[in-house]
Design a protein around this motif. Structure first.
Motif, PDB file in Angstrom:
ATOM      1  N   TRP A  51      50.218 -15.065  99.542  1.00 35.78           N
ATOM      2  CA  TRP A  51      50.260 -14.694  98.126  1.00 35.78           C
ATOM      3  C   TRP A  51      51.387 -13.681  97.893  1.00 35.78           C
ATOM      4  CZ3 TRP A  51      46.706 -16.391  94.209  1.00 35.78           C
ATOM      5  CH2 TRP A  51      45.795 -17.354  94.680  1.00 35.78           C
ATOM      6  N   THR A  52      52.603 -14.140  98.060  1.00 38.37           N
ATOM      7  CA  THR A  52      53.787 -13.310  97.850  1.00 38.37           C
ATOM      8  C   THR A  52      54.530 -13.799  96.617  1.00 38.37           C
ATOM      9  OG1 THR A  52      55.229 -14.735  99.176  1.00 38.37           O
ATOM     10  CG2 THR A  52      54.005 -12.998 100.356  1.00 38.37           C
ATOM     11  N   ALA A  53      55.413 -12.959  96.110  1.00 38.61           N
ATOM     12  CA  ALA A  53      56.202 -13.345  94.941  1.00 38.61           C
ATOM     13  C   ALA A  53      57.051 -14.579  95.252  1.00 38.61           C
ATOM     14  CB  ALA A  53      57.084 -12.183  94.503  1.00 38.61           C
ATOM     15  N   GLU A  54      57.595 -14.624  96.473  1.00 42.70           N
ATOM     16  CA  GLU A  54      58.445 -15.749  96.855  1.00 42.70           C
ATOM     17  C   GLU A  54      57.659 -17.070  96.857  1.00 42.70           C
ATOM     18  OE1 GLU A  54      61.199 -17.246 100.655  1.00 42.70           O
ATOM     19  OE2 GLU A  54      60.098 -15.343 100.738  1.00 42.70           O
ATOM     20  N   THR A  55      56.452 -17.049  97.462  1.00 46.43           N
ATOM     21  CA  THR A  55      55.670 -18.281  97.549  1.00 46.43           C
ATOM     22  C   THR A  55      55.143 -18.698  96.175  1.00 46.43           C
ATOM     23  OG1 THR A  55      54.980 -17.563  99.753  1.00 46.43           O
ATOM     24  CG2 THR A  55      53.818 -19.429  98.808  1.00 46.43           C
TER      25      THR A  55
ATOM     26  N   LEU B  94      45.219  -8.444  80.392  1.00 39.19           N
ATOM     27  CA  LEU B  94      46.261  -9.234  81.054  1.00 39.19           C
ATOM     28  C   LEU B  94      45.942 -10.727  80.973  1.00 39.19           C
ATOM     29  CD1 LEU B  94      47.956  -8.467  84.442  1.00 39.19           C
ATOM     30  CD2 LEU B  94      46.950 -10.710  84.056  1.00 39.19           C
ATOM     31  N   LEU B  95      44.681 -11.066  81.256  1.00 38.23           N
ATOM     32  CA  LEU B  95      44.273 -12.472  81.219  1.00 38.23           C
ATOM     33  C   LEU B  95      44.403 -13.055  79.821  1.00 38.23           C
ATOM     34  CD1 LEU B  95      41.074 -12.281  83.476  1.00 38.23           C
ATOM     35  CD2 LEU B  95      43.260 -13.336  84.073  1.00 38.23           C
ATOM     36  N   GLU B  96      44.066 -12.278  78.812  1.00 38.13           N
ATOM     37  CA  GLU B  96      44.118 -12.791  77.439  1.00 38.13           C
ATOM     38  C   GLU B  96      45.541 -12.975  76.952  1.00 38.13           C
ATOM     39  OE1 GLU B  96      41.585 -10.148  75.237  1.00 38.13           O
ATOM     40  OE2 GLU B  96      39.806 -11.376  75.664  1.00 38.13           O
ATOM     41  N   ASN B  97      46.446 -12.080  77.356  1.00 38.26           N
ATOM     42  CA  ASN B  97      47.855 -12.248  76.968  1.00 38.26           C
ATOM     43  C   ASN B  97      48.426 -13.540  77.545  1.00 38.26           C
ATOM     44  OD1 ASN B  97      47.988  -9.895  75.466  1.00 38.26           O
ATOM     45  ND2 ASN B  97      48.650  -8.638  77.202  1.00 38.26           N
TER      46      ASN B  97
ATOM     47  N   GLU C 250      51.942 -12.687  87.688  1.00 42.07           N
ATOM     48  CA  GLU C 250      51.978 -11.461  86.888  1.00 42.07           C
ATOM     49  C   GLU C 250      51.446 -10.268  87.678  1.00 42.07           C
ATOM     50  OE1 GLU C 250      52.462  -9.508  82.969  1.00 42.07           O
ATOM     51  OE2 GLU C 250      53.112 -11.449  83.739  1.00 42.07           O
ATOM     52  N   ILE C 251      50.380 -10.479  88.425  1.00 40.83           N
ATOM     53  CA  ILE C 251      49.776  -9.385  89.189  1.00 40.83           C
ATOM     54  C   ILE C 251      50.619  -9.040  90.416  1.00 40.83           C
ATOM     55  CG2 ILE C 251      47.761  -8.729  90.583  1.00 40.83           C
ATOM     56  CD1 ILE C 251      46.053 -10.378  88.635  1.00 40.83           C
TER      57      ILE C 251
ATOM     58  N   ALA D  70      53.682  -9.305  90.878  1.00 38.35           N
ATOM     59  CA  ALA D  70      54.956  -8.677  90.505  1.00 38.35           C
ATOM     60  C   ALA D  70      54.851  -7.154  90.440  1.00 38.35           C
ATOM     61  CB  ALA D  70      55.441  -9.230  89.170  1.00 38.35           C
ATOM     62  N   LYS D  71      53.643  -6.617  90.397  1.00 39.74           N
ATOM     63  CA  LYS D  71      53.431  -5.174  90.326  1.00 39.74           C
ATOM     64  C   LYS D  71      53.308  -4.609  91.741  1.00 39.74           C
ATOM     65  CE  LYS D  71      50.885  -5.991  86.032  1.00 39.74           C
ATOM     66  NZ  LYS D  71      51.995  -5.679  85.132  1.00 39.74           N
ATOM     67  N   ASP D  72      53.489  -3.301  91.868  1.00 41.09           N
ATOM     68  CA  ASP D  72      53.327  -2.713  93.208  1.00 41.09           C
ATOM     69  C   ASP D  72      51.845  -2.686  93.567  1.00 41.09           C
ATOM     70  OD1 ASP D  72      52.051   0.074  92.728  1.00 41.09           O
ATOM     71  OD2 ASP D  72      53.743   0.061  91.321  1.00 41.09           O
ATOM     72  N   PRO D  73      51.514  -2.646  94.884  1.00 42.83           N
ATOM     73  CA  PRO D  73      50.112  -2.754  95.318  1.00 42.83           C
ATOM     74  C   PRO D  73      49.171  -1.750  94.673  1.00 42.83           C
ATOM     75  CG  PRO D  73      51.583  -3.009  97.189  1.00 42.83           C
ATOM     76  CD  PRO D  73      52.445  -2.616  96.027  1.00 42.83           C
ATOM     77  N   THR D  74      49.626  -0.528  94.410  1.00 43.51           N
ATOM     78  CA  THR D  74      48.756   0.476  93.791  1.00 43.51           C
ATOM     79  C   THR D  74      48.383   0.072  92.378  1.00 43.51           C
ATOM     80  OG1 THR D  74      49.762   2.235  95.122  1.00 43.51           O
ATOM     81  CG2 THR D  74      48.536   2.903  93.153  1.00 43.51           C
ATOM     82  N   GLU D  75      49.369  -0.413  91.616  1.00 42.22           N
ATOM     83  CA  GLU D  75      49.099  -0.841  90.242  1.00 42.22           C
ATOM     84  C   GLU D  75      48.229  -2.091  90.219  1.00 42.22           C
ATOM     85  OE1 GLU D  75      51.475  -1.730  86.038  1.00 42.22           O
ATOM     86  OE2 GLU D  75      52.594  -1.447  87.907  1.00 42.22           O
ATOM     87  N   ARG D  76      48.445  -2.972  91.205  1.00 43.71           N
ATOM     88  CA  ARG D  76      47.588  -4.149  91.296  1.00 43.71           C
ATOM     89  C   ARG D  76      46.129  -3.737  91.452  1.00 43.71           C
ATOM     90  NH1 ARG D  76      50.504  -7.319  96.250  1.00 43.71           N
ATOM     91  NH2 ARG D  76      52.665  -7.018  95.588  1.00 43.71           N
ATOM     92  N   ALA D  77      45.896  -2.833  92.399  1.00 44.12           N
ATOM     93  CA  ALA D  77      44.525  -2.387  92.657  1.00 44.12           C
ATOM     94  C   ALA D  77      43.919  -1.736  91.429  1.00 44.12           C
ATOM     95  CB  ALA D  77      44.508  -1.427  93.844  1.00 44.12           C
ATOM     96  N   THR D  78      44.709  -0.953  90.697  1.00 43.10           N
ATOM     97  CA  THR D  78      44.203  -0.271  89.498  1.00 43.10           C
ATOM     98  C   THR D  78      43.760  -1.281  88.448  1.00 43.10           C
ATOM     99  OG1 THR D  78      45.661   1.629  89.897  1.00 43.10           O
ATOM    100  CG2 THR D  78      44.794   1.340  87.661  1.00 43.10           C
ATOM    101  N   ILE D  79      44.583  -2.292  88.209  1.00 41.17           N
ATOM    102  CA  ILE D  79      44.248  -3.314  87.206  1.00 41.17           C
ATOM    103  C   ILE D  79      43.025  -4.108  87.640  1.00 41.17           C
ATOM    104  CG2 ILE D  79      45.036  -5.481  86.162  1.00 41.17           C
ATOM    105  CD1 ILE D  79      47.850  -4.328  86.137  1.00 41.17           C
ATOM    106  N   LEU D  80      42.965  -4.470  88.914  1.00 44.15           N
ATOM    107  CA  LEU D  80      41.893  -5.332  89.401  1.00 44.15           C
ATOM    108  C   LEU D  80      40.559  -4.602  89.537  1.00 44.15           C
ATOM    109  CD1 LEU D  80      43.952  -7.323  92.039  1.00 44.15           C
ATOM    110  CD2 LEU D  80      42.924  -8.244  89.960  1.00 44.15           C
ATOM    111  N   GLU D  81      40.578  -3.277  89.440  1.00 44.00           N
ATOM    112  CA  GLU D  81      39.323  -2.515  89.442  1.00 44.00           C
ATOM    113  C   GLU D  81      38.853  -2.169  88.031  1.00 44.00           C
ATOM    114  OE1 GLU D  81      37.340  -1.877  91.918  1.00 44.00           O
ATOM    115  OE2 GLU D  81      38.667  -2.815  93.389  1.00 44.00           O
ATOM    116  N   ASP D  82      39.692  -2.440  87.034  1.00 39.59           N
ATOM    117  CA  ASP D  82      39.389  -2.103  85.635  1.00 39.59           C
ATOM    118  C   ASP D  82      39.234  -3.401  84.848  1.00 39.59           C
ATOM    119  OD1 ASP D  82      39.323  -1.331  82.980  1.00 39.59           O
ATOM    120  OD2 ASP D  82      41.019   0.053  83.134  1.00 39.59           O
ATOM    121  N   HIS D  83      37.991  -3.760  84.522  1.00 44.11           N
ATOM    122  CA  HIS D  83      37.781  -5.063  83.887  1.00 44.11           C
ATOM    123  C   HIS D  83      38.438  -5.157  82.514  1.00 44.11           C
ATOM    124  CE1 HIS D  83      34.621  -4.267  80.791  1.00 44.11           C
ATOM    125  NE2 HIS D  83      34.353  -3.216  81.541  1.00 44.11           N
TER     126      HIS D  83
END
Length: 605
Positions: free
Chosen positions: A38-42, A175-178, A153-154, A156-169
Motif C-alpha cells: 500500500w504505497t503511493a507508487e503501487t 474525507l470520504l464524503e468529499n 488520498e490517505i 499521500a499524507k505523512d504517517p502521523t497525519e494518516r493515523a490522526t485522520i484514521l482515529e477521528d471518525h
C-alpha cells in the motif's frame, strides 16, 4: 453502536483494524505481510491501469476486463488488487466465503502469485455483516475505484497525519464524503463503500447500513426520538436515535433491519429518491404500476403496514409503541383493506346502489367506501389520526371515475364534500377522512398509462415496478429454503446462490430485449416472480435423479439444464407468445429464437 451480536463478525473488525494499521498507516499488506504493497507508487500504478483505463464494454464480464486491465501492470499492483478485494468483500453477506476466495485466487493466478488460503485476512470472510444489494456486486468496478481513490488520498499524507485522520471518525467521514461527491459526479451514483468503511472502522459510531437512502428513511421515521436540536448529519441523527431506542428496549439486540424496528421504516423494493411511503404522506394516493409478476400487491400491503406503524410510533411515542406489539399487529390488520377491481365492478359496489334485501325487496345499500368511511367516523379519539389504507388492486380493470361517481372529486379535495343522490328528502353529504389512504396497483398490459384518464392520473403519484434482480434473489432464496423436506436435497442456499445470480443476470437481459422491442416495451417485462418458478423446477429435477448434482441450473459451458429449459417452456415462452400475437409469424419466431438463445445459452445481446 451496531455490533451484531448473533453473527460471528469480530474477525471482520479485526481485519478492518489490520487494514487501517498495517496498510493505510504502515503501507504493508493484508495478504503478504512481508511486503510493502500500500504505497503511493503501487496505488498510482493501480490507478493508471484500472481507474484511468476503464472498460465499459458489455461483451465481457468483470473478471475478463480486470485481467486485461492488469495484464501490463507489475506483480505488486496485482497484489494490491487482491488486498483491495479483501476489503471490498468484508461487508457483504450475499457472497459466500468460497466465492470471495475464488475471486481473489483468480486475480492472483493471472501473475502466478502464490496465495495462502489460510491467511489471517481471510478469517474476515466467515460471515459478512450485511447485504448491500445486487448493485454492490454489479458495481464492483465503481466501488473498487472509490476504495483506491480513498487509499491514494490517505497514503499521500505523512504517517502521523494518516493515523490522526484514521482515529477521528468525523475527520475520516469528511474525507470520504468529499471523494464520494467526486465519485457521484463521475459515475452517477454514490459509492456504498463510503458507509461500509465508516462502519468497519468505527462500529460503535455507525450503523451497518450501506445505503444512503436507507439512512435517511430511518432518520425520518424515528425523528421524534431526537430531543433538542436535530444534528445536521444523518449519521449523528442515527446515533441519537439508537441511544434513545436502547432506553426503551434495554434487553433487546437492536438493529434497524430487524424487527420491531424494520417494520417502522422499510418496504421491500423501494428504490426511488422519493419513497412510496413519503409519497403517501404527500398525496395520500399512489399507484404502483408495471408488468405482472413484480410484487405490486405484496408491496402495497407492506406500505400499508409501514404507514400505520410509523404513525403509531409518532402518535404514541416509543414507550407505548414498543410495549404494545400485539395491539399494533391487530391495528395493522384491521386498518388495511383490499378491493379487487374487475370489469363488472361498479358504483353500486363501491359507493352505493340498489341491492336485493330481505324478502326480495330492492333497497339502497352503502358500498365498500361508504362502509369504510362510517367505520373511520366511529373511531375512538386516540385512533382519529391512525391511517386506514384501502388497496385498490388492478384498478384499471374498471373505470375508476365511474366507480367513484361524484366522490371522484374528493380524491383531489380532501377538505370538500359532495352530496350523494338517492337519499330522498334528506340528501347525504360525504367527505373523505384525512386519515384514509389509497394504494392502487395496475398492470399496464391491461391498459397503457397513456390511456388512463388525465383527471385520474393527477390525483395519484405513480411508481413504476419492473423486473427486480434483488427481489428475484430474495424471493428465490425464501422459496428455496422452504421448498422441500427431502433429506437428500441440500437446502443450503450457498450451494445454488451463484447459479441463481447468473439466472437473474439472464433474466435482466431478457427484459432488456423486451423493453427495447418496438412491439413490446417495458410494460411487457416478465416479472421476477415468473423466474422464481425455477426453484420448483430445480427441486423436481433433483428429486427425479439419483445422482448428486453440483450444478442445478447451468452446465460448465453456461448452457441451461433441465430446470432452465422447463422455466423457458412453461413460464416464459407462453406469455411472450401471447404478447406478440399481433405481429407477423416471422417477427414473432425471430424474436422468440433470440430470447431463447440469450436465456438458455447465454448468447450476447
Amino acid at each position: 453502536m451496531s455490533r451484531v451480536a448473533d453473527q460471528n463478525i469480530s474477525s471482520i473488525f479485526d481485519v478492518a483494524q489490520q487494514w487501517k494499521d498495517n496498510c493505510l498507516i504502515d503501507s504493508g499488506s493484508l495478504l503478504w505481510p512481508d511486503k510493502n504493497i500500500w504505497t503511493a507508487e503501487t496505488l498510482n500504478g493501480f490507478k493508471a491501469f484500472f481507474i484511468d483505463l476503464p472498460d465499459v464494454s458489455s461483451e465481457k464480464n468483470f473478471a475478463q476486463k480486470f485481467q486485461e486491465q492488469l495484464a501490463k501492470a507489475g506483480d505488486d499492483v496485482s497484489r494490491l488488487a487482491c488486498d483491495l478485494l479483501v476489503v471490498y468483500f468484508l461487508f457483504p453477506t450475499s457472497v459466500s466465503r468460497a466465492r470471495k476466495l475464488a475471486v481473489i485466487r483468480e486475480v492472483a493466478s493471472w501473475k502466478n502469485i502464490a496465495i495462502d488460503d489460510n491467511a489471517p485476512a481471510f478469517r474476515g470472510f466467515s460471515s459478512g455483516v450485511g447485504d448491500p444489494g445486487l448493485a454492490y456486486n454489479t458495481g464492483r468496478p465503481n466501488e473498487l475505484t472509490y476504495l483506491a481513490r480513498v487509499s491514494i488520498e490517505i497514503i499521500a499524507k505523512d504517517p502521523t497525519e494518516r493515523a490522526t485522520i484514521l482515529e477521528d471518525h468525523v475527520a475520516l467521514r469528511a474525507l470520504l464524503e468529499n471523494l464520494a461527491e467526486q465519485h457521484r459526479q463521475d459515475f452517477g451514483r454514490p459509492p456504498q463503500l463510503k458507509h461500509i468503511i465508516l462502519y468497519l472502522l468505527f462500529p460503535d459510531h455507525y450503523e451497518r447500513i450501506a445505503s444512503e437512502g436507507h439512512k435517511g428513511r430511518i432518520a425520518d421515521a424515528f425523528e421524534g426520538l431526537i430531543q433538542g436540536e436535530k444534528p445536521s448529519h444523518v449519521d449523528d441523527c442515527l446515533k441519537l436515535i439508537r441511544d434513545r431506542l436502547e432506553s426503551y428496549l434495554p434487553n433487546k439486540e437492536l438493529d434497524f433491519y430487524w424487527q420491531p424496528l424494520r417494520a417502522c421504516w422499510y418496504v421491500d423494493g423501494e428504490t426511488d429518491s422519493i419513497s412510496e411511503l413519503q409519497a403517501l404522506y404527500i398525496k395520500k394516493q399512489i399507484v404502483l404500476f408495471g408488468p405482472p409478476g413484480t410484487g405490486k400487491t405484496y408491496q402495497a400491503r407492506q406500505l400499508a403496514d409501514g404507514l400505520i406503524r410509523q404513525t403509531l410510533l409518532r402518535i404514541w411515542g416509543p414507550a407505548k409503541f414498543f410495549a404494545n406489539a400485539d395491539e399494533i399487529e391487530e391495528l395493522v390488520n384491521t386498518r388495511t383493506h383490499r378491493v379487487q377491481f374487475h370489469p363488472g365492478y361498479g358504483y353500486e359496489d363501491f359507493i352505493r346502489g340498489l341491492q336485493i334485501g330481505d324478502g326480495g325487496r330492492t333497497e339502497y345499500r352503502d358500498g365498500v367506501l361508504l362502509d369504510l368511511i362510517k367505520v373511520i367516523s366511529n373511531d375512538q379519539i386516540e385512533f382519529k389520526d391512525v391511517p386506514t389504507v384501502l388497496i385498490l388492486d388492478e384498478l384499471n380493470r374498471s373505470d375508476l371515475s365511474k366507480v367513484l361517481g361524484e366522490c371522484f372529486s374528493l380524491l383531489e379535495d380532501r377538505d370538500g364534500h359532495v352530496t350523494l343522490a338517492g337519499y330522498g328528502s334528506e340528501p347525504r353529504e360525504v367527505c373523505l377522512p384525512h386519515n384514509l389512504y389509497f394504494i392502487g396497483t395496475m398492470n399496464l398490459i391491461d391498459q397503457s398509462l397513456e390511456n388512463v384518464d388525465f383527471a385520474l392520473r393527477r390525483r395519484f403519484l405513480w411508481f413504476f415496478k419492473g423486473f427486480s434482480p434483488e427481489d428475484f434473489m430474495a424471493v428465490s432464496r425464501y422459496r428455496w429454503e422452504r421448498a422441500t423436506t427431502a433429506k437428500r436435497i441440500n437446502k443450503s442456499w450457498d450451494r445454488v446462490e451463484a447459479e441463481f445470480a447468473s439466472l437473474g443476470e439472464r433474466a435482466s437481459l431478457v427484459n432488456k430485449l423486451i423493453s427495447e422491442n418496438e412491439n413490446l416495451g417495458e410494460n411487457y417485462q416478465i416479472g421476477h416472480t415468473y423466474f422464481c418458478d425455477a426453484v420448483a423446477f430445480v427441486q423436481t429435477y433433483l428429486l427425479a435423479t439419483d445422482k448428486r448434482r453440483n450444478q442445478v441450473l447451468f452446465d460448465g459451458r453456461g448452457n441451461g439444464l433441465d430446470p432452465v429449459k422447463s422455466l423457458w417452456r412453461f413460464s416464459l415462452r407462453p406469455p411472450l407468445i401471447q404478447y406478440l400475437s399481433g405481429v407477423s409469424d416471422s417477427e414473432r419466431k425471430a424474436f422468440l429464437t433470440r430470447i431463447e438463445s440469450v436465456f438458455l445459452s447465454g448468447a450476447k445481446i
